[in-house]
Design a protein around this motif. Structure first.
Motif, short mmCIF file in Angstrom:
data_model
loop_
_atom_site.label_atom_id
_atom_site.label_comp_id
_atom_site.label_asym_id
_atom_site.label_seq_id
_atom_site.Cartn_x
_atom_site.Cartn_y
_atom_site.Cartn_z
N LEU A 365 0.82 -1.20 0.00
CA LEU A 365 0.00 0.00 0.00
C LEU A 365 0.85 1.25 0.00
N GLY A 366 0.31 2.31 -0.61
CA GLY A 366 0.96 3.60 -0.55
C GLY A 366 1.09 4.25 -1.91
N ASP A 367 1.54 5.51 -1.91
CA ASP A 367 1.68 6.31 -3.12
C ASP A 367 2.54 7.52 -2.75
N ARG A 390 -9.82 8.85 3.90
CA ARG A 390 -9.99 9.25 2.50
C ARG A 390 -8.61 9.34 1.87
N GLU A 391 -8.29 8.95 0.66
CA GLU A 391 -9.21 8.24 -0.19
C GLU A 391 -8.75 6.79 -0.24
N SER A 461 -4.47 1.58 -1.23
CA SER A 461 -4.13 1.04 -2.54
C SER A 461 -3.89 2.19 -3.50
N VAL A 462 -2.63 2.30 -3.99
CA VAL A 462 -2.16 3.42 -4.82
C VAL A 462 -2.69 4.75 -4.27
N GLU A 463 -2.56 4.91 -2.97
CA GLU A 463 -3.11 6.08 -2.30
C GLU A 463 -2.31 6.36 -1.03
#
Length: 864
Positions: A365-367, A390-391, A461-463
């Motif tokens: 997880l992460g971005d 969010r998000e 997830s991509v966040e």
């Protein structure tokens, strides 16, 4: 402090602040009542996108707050008030992105005839609260999210430098920064480090005129039409003099429309950045950094990148003791790390930490995200922040660095349990603490008795999102310390107390002032004296180092005192040509923590008697929690005793004993208590009765009137017999033998407090021994008369009474006849005693002629 000095200073206690050592600044934090923010550029605003991003505000309150949000849109103004319950966090309505209240900092691209979002906007978001709150701005949507902690107006400065991410994602994504005016007629000079989207050249300053709430946004150009655009790191924003010669504090934000921010381990996804910049006056010189944790576990770390921004290219910056190299654009250094490091500079710097996607995350997880860090100098002991979901956020984190002794008092949401902690490998004495939660929209609170720095972030997830969890934003160009004069052993103290004399000095780090003004008159009667003092060309008395940073110390002559307990902000002004505003003057406020004076108290024990020592004892801790260190007693005859314990003898009388204490932190106080000393008990007693006969008891009674409590009474009975009575002043005693005795008596309150011995002679008389005779010789004469004679048979006794009683001596007169027996009773004795004697002798009357009866004992009597 010498005892006589301790006693002397207390009545006129003169004191305030500022020396070296434990310095303190304004204690301005991210909590406040007024904030400004803009709706910064986002990729989804560009042509071909669907404007799907959303912006929301969060308000975290410790006490019930009423927060008013004023949105100045393109064709109207929207005002909304939010009630925030105490100890909660709420989200605002979504910020309008279309219609009359649309406040996005956006315009069509230059190719479409617009500015591309670069330029001046009469659009803004204004936040006002009736009590201090913590505020955040969050822009998110379609797997693109960025959030910032907002900084209150009181922390604004006159100069900022933008610090951005590496701008790589798509041709419609840009590096941006904008400035907000909090006051009308604000003039801002902007010097971009790269060419802007509207063609402003790098390195060439330009000015803009802004009124309250207006914004100017700068956007870096995309010169190739590819995925890489120019990033604005190092761009300077400076408030300069307007036509009236005034310049006003401003706010600056830095960010990205969206970026993947790649580093050596790759990248993945893309997110927008949005961070409010720290003013240069709040930059520090020492940063303790730690890697962010992975979604796979608190003890599994990401690989992060860091940028160190300098305003002076000659600044020497070290990482774990090794100088950094490769200064980019004369503005910033760059490095990557997955370990906890120490960054130290010889001049103020600003540091940003970056999260990158892909393999750099060391988890699923992460971005990308950008977070501005706090220096050690801006560490805070208590904060509240917002956890977000969010998000698509799945896990929340807090990573903080704290002095190791502070870990024992560290509480996160009231708990001392953390998910991971470890000693900082490059900063001995510090510990890194990591707390992990499942994602939730919630308020979190952190406290410790030691100052810490912290960041909070969320992974999905991509966040991702991330921001500084809370910090002081003090002007670090000047610091303060406290020297409480009663404590001559220490050069500095963390606080002063009411009526404690203190000496003031200012610590200056950024420049050596050409003039220092101390503006005490603005404080009124809170401080004594309260006259203003201006010092031209002040000379530092020495230098001190705080957190490895050098400060010049400028001492203010004289001593000062505060009259009330509070945090008192002393206004001072420093002058120097290098000061970054139009006045070449900084108006600073240096806080002084003034606590209630110690509640000086002591105990004493004493019998109250002049012959007994009186024991005075200082209490180790005052009733209001101060720990004593130095003590002094002002005894009678102005004798001063510099100890915590005093044992002494005092003559009879009433005395005012004065006691003074200096606490371990240099606060002073005194108190006076009245002590009454009495003489030894007086002596005297009575005997009831005055004398007795043997076998009868005396009552002895102490007749003195002592002024102190008597607990024991001594009696010597003069016959070798003594007694100690603890029950009371009265004593009963029966002498077993007659005689003359000398009774001795004394009383006592203690073994040493004994009265004089008083004596009294008493006499115990022997009991009388009565005897008597009669001349009847057993026969009563014809005339019926019998003569009785009585005697006492003891010297000093006399005949008291003689009576003749029939049989048992019941009759007062003689009775005879019929040959019945009679008894003669005799009473003899002394004044104090008497005895009765009785003789039962049978007396027979003589017989008359013609009588029927006759006695063999008596002849027949013949009458004539």
């Amino acid at each position: 402090m010498r005892a006589k000095d301790l006693i002397r200073v207390l009545p006129s206690a003169l004191g305030l602040l500022l020396l070296c050592g434990k310095g303190s600044a304004q204690n301005i934090s991210n909590r406040g009542r007024e904030f400004w923010v803009g709706y910064g550029h986002h990729q989804f605003m560009e042509p071909g996108q669907n404007n799907s991003q959303e912006m929301v505000l969060y308000f975290s309150a410790e006490q019930a707050a009423n927060v008013t949000v004023t949105i100045k849109g393109r064709a109207g103004t929207l005002v909304k008030t939010y009630a925030v319950p105490a100890n909660t966090v709420i989200a605002s309505d979504l910020i309008p992105k279309a219609g009359q209240y649309d406040c996005r900092l956006y315009d069509l691209p230059p190719s479409f005839g617009g500015s591309g979002g670069e330029g001046q906007f009469d659009l803004s978001i204004h936040i006002e609260s009736d009590v201090p709150v913590v505020a955040y701005a969050h822009t998110y949507g379609s797997a693109s999210s960025g959030a910032t902690m907002l900084i209150p107006v009181e922390a604004y400065g006159h100069q900022y430098y933008s610090l951005n991410s590496t701008q790589v994602y798509a041709s419609n994504c840009f590096s941006w920064a904008y400035v907000v005016a909090a006051y009308d007629n604000t003039v801002v000079e902007i010097t971009p480090t790269v060419q802007t989207r509207t063609g402003k050249p790098a390195g060439t300053p330009f000015t803009v005129n802004l009124n309250k709430g207006q914004i100017y946004q700068v956007i870096g150009a995309n010169l190739t039409g590819g995925s890489t655009s120019l990033e604005l790191s190092g761009t300077r924003f400076r408030s300069i003099a307007n036509g009236s010669g005034d310049c006003y504090p401003i706010a600056v934000f830095s960010g990205s429309s969206r970026t993947s921010n790649p580093i050596s381990c790759g990248s993945g996804g893309g997110d927008n950045d949005n961070q409010q910049s720290f003013p240069t006056q709040s930059w520090g010189k020492k940063y303790l950094i730690a890697p962010l944790s992975s979604s796979n576990g608190a003890s599994i770390f990401q690989r992060n990148s860091f940028r160190v921004l300098v305003k002076d290219p000659t600044t020497v910056v070290t990482r774990n003791g090794t100088p950094l190299t490769g200064l980019q654009r004369n503005s910033f250094y760059f490095f990557e790390s997955n370990t906890a490091d120490v960054i130290v500079a010889d001049k103020p710097i600003m540091v940003a930490q970056y999260m990158t996607g892909g393999n750099c995350l060391n988890g699923s997880l992460g971005d990308p995200e950008m977070i501005y860090l706090s220096p050690v100098e801006q560490g805070i002991k208590r904060l509240g922040f917002y956890r977000n979901n969010r998000e698509a956020i799945q896990v929340n984190y807090l990573t903080l660095v704290i002095p190791t002794p502070g870990v024992s008092s560290l509480r996160i949401d009231g708990s001392a349990t953390f998910d991971h902690s470890y000693p900082h490998p490059n900063a001995p004495g510090y510990t890194v603490v990591v707390k992990r939660w499942s994602a939730q929209a919630a308020q979190a609170r952190v406290s410790s008795d030691s100052a810490f720095t912290a960041v909070t972030y969320g992974l999905g997830s991509v966040e991702s999102y991330g921001y500084n969890a809370g910090t002081f934003i003090n002007n670090l160009n000047a610091r303060s310390g406290v020297q409480n004069l009663p404590d001559t052993a220490a050069r500095s103290h963390a606080y002063t107390c009411v009526n404690t004399p203190v000496r003031l000095s200012a610590l200056m780090a950024a420049y050596m002032p050409t003039r220092l003004d101390w503006n005490f008159s603005k404080l009124g009667n809170v401080v004594t004296p309260n006259r203003d003092t201006s010092i031209l060309n002040p000379v530092p008395v020495d230098t001190v180092y705080l957190n490895g940073i050098k400060y010049w110390r400028y001492e203010l002559p004289g001593t000062y005192t505060f009259s009330k307990a509070d945090t008192i902000y002393i206004p001072i002004s420093g002058y120097h040509p290098s000061i970054e505003n139009c006045y070449t003057r900084e108006d600073l406020t240096i806080p002084v923590i003034v606590k209630p004076k110690p509640s000086a108290d002591f105990s004493y024990s004493h019998t109250g008697c002049t012959r007994d020592s009186i024991f005075f004892r200082a209490k180790d801790t005052t009733s209001n929690g101060f720990v004593g260190r130095d003590y002094a007693w002002l005894m009678p005859n102005n004798r001063i005793v510099p100890r915590s314990r005093v044992d002494t003898l005092l003559s009879p009388g009433t005395y005012s004993i004065r006691f003074a204490v200096v606490t371990k932190d240099g606060c002073a106080s005194d108190t006076t208590r009245s002590v009454t000393i009495s003489d030894k008990p007086p002596a005297g007693f009575s005997t009831i009765p005055a004398s007795v006969c043997a076998g009868t008891g005396f009552q002895f009674k102490d007749t003195s009137s002592p002024s102190i409590t008597v607990t024991k009474w001594y009696w010597g009975f003069g016959n070798g017999k003594d007694t100690l009575n603890t029950a009371g002043p009265t004593q009963q005693y029966v002498y077993p033998a007659p005689g003359k005795y000398t009774v001795k008596h004394a009383s006592s309150s203690s073994p040493t407090c004994v009265s004089d011995t008083v004596t009294r002679d008493i006499v115990v008389y022997a009991n009388p021994e009565p005897s008597f005779t009669n001349d009847a010789n057993g026969c009563i004469a014809p005339d019926g008369k019998v003569r009785f004679s009585g005697s006492a048979r003891r010297a000093g006794h006399r005949l008291m009474a003689l009576e003749l009683r029939r049989r048992q001596c019941h009759a007062r007169q003689s009775e005879h006849g019929n040959g019945e027996g009679h008894a003669a009773c005799l009473q003899v004795g002394h004044v104090q005693c008497q005895a009765h004697g009785r003789d039962r002798e049978r007396l027979y009357p003589g017989h008359r002629d013609g009588a029927d009866l006759q006695s063999e004992a008596c002849p027949r009597l013949r009458g004539t």
